[in-house]
Design a protein around this motif. Sequence first.
Motif, mmCIF file in Angstrom:
data_model
loop_
_atom_site.group_PDB
_atom_site.id
_atom_site.type_symbol
_atom_site.label_atom_id
_atom_site.label_comp_id
_atom_site.label_asym_id
_atom_site.label_seq_id
_atom_site.Cartn_x
_atom_site.Cartn_y
_atom_site.Cartn_z
ATOM 1 N N ASP A 279 10.151 -51.493 -36.422
ATOM 2 C CA ASP A 279 10.165 -50.519 -35.331
ATOM 3 C C ASP A 279 9.350 -49.269 -35.645
ATOM 4 O O ASP A 279 8.887 -48.590 -34.719
ATOM 5 N N HIS A 282 5.938 -50.743 -34.414
ATOM 6 C CA HIS A 282 5.855 -51.302 -33.071
ATOM 7 C C HIS A 282 6.061 -50.256 -31.979
ATOM 8 O O HIS A 282 5.378 -50.291 -30.952
ATOM 9 N N GLY A 283 7.020 -49.359 -32.184
ATOM 10 C CA GLY A 283 7.310 -48.381 -31.142
ATOM 11 C C GLY A 283 6.105 -47.545 -30.756
ATOM 12 O O GLY A 283 5.699 -47.518 -29.579
#
Length: 342
Positions: A279, A282-283
């Motif tokens: 994350d 990816h975020g």
Amino acid sequence: MNAPTTPAPAGPLPLIAVTMGDGAGIGPEVIVPALLAPETLRRCRPVVIGDAERLRQAARLRDIACEIVTVGAPAEAEFGPGRINVIDLGLLPAELPWGELSAVAGDAAYQYVRAAARLALDGEVQGICTAPLNKEALHAGGHVFPGHTELLAHLTGVEEVSMMLATPTVKVIHVTTHIGLIDAVNKIEPGLVERTVRRGHDAMVRAGTPEPVIGVCGINPHAGENGLFGYGEEEEKIVPALEVLREDGIDARGPLPADTAFFLAGRGDYDLIVAMYHDQGHGPVKVLGLEAGVNLTVGLPVIRTSVDHGTAFDIAGTGKADAGSMIEALRQAAEMSPSPAR
């Protein structure tokens, strides 16, 4: 966001195996317009591994007139405007519903990737570009892998690969991906960080950035802030790797606070960001460029790119799916794949 403009390859165009992904999702709907796009045909010779009838259904949904031709091997394919070549595995029933979880579609998605990996290992294609699969359907079909990255590593006999996400504004490579956060922190160690950065560096050089500037994120908030947060993970797990990399002439900087690293990369300070866990990378990437995002697997014996979106069951079968990410994935597959031997 507009994809960067790059010149078409000067030599023979690379053959790219395009796996159809989960046939109940939007994969077929984004493949058809992407393979017909003039910029795709200028850069590569794409051959779909999938189901010809499902592609024809997708073309009708999108009201696209084209010729979808079955071939036995990539070498048999002929290329030109309005033509899509398919190695038809014939695994999907004609009445397969759109947008519904299906073990049959999950197994078929696996078989498409398996066939593409074999073609790549045999030298029949120079790259792989994958449409999205659905992990739950994949598992229901009897193939328990976290995703494409791990599946392709297994099929090609590679012990360790890295996931890279690329948009027109920022690129990020991950030290860990599909594991829980506690497991990710435990798994991170200097050797893994070093190997990940090296894979990212080599991929950037291959893609045309001869001396990439690489920003390496920390694990804790503010990269630990000199021991204020965490238990010294940055000094123990990341700093030793950076010292080795710098000695070898790789411009790897950090550990950086992750909450500012992506902003700095977006304005051009870094060519590549190294994220420590899923994350963390990816975020920001999905906020900065989901529509033109591309997923790359780095460290395989063949380049693999993919769209940076899922199967989108909620809109599958409506003809509304945006093909921009698939066009960009094909562009990057062509750019990073070698020309075929003459």
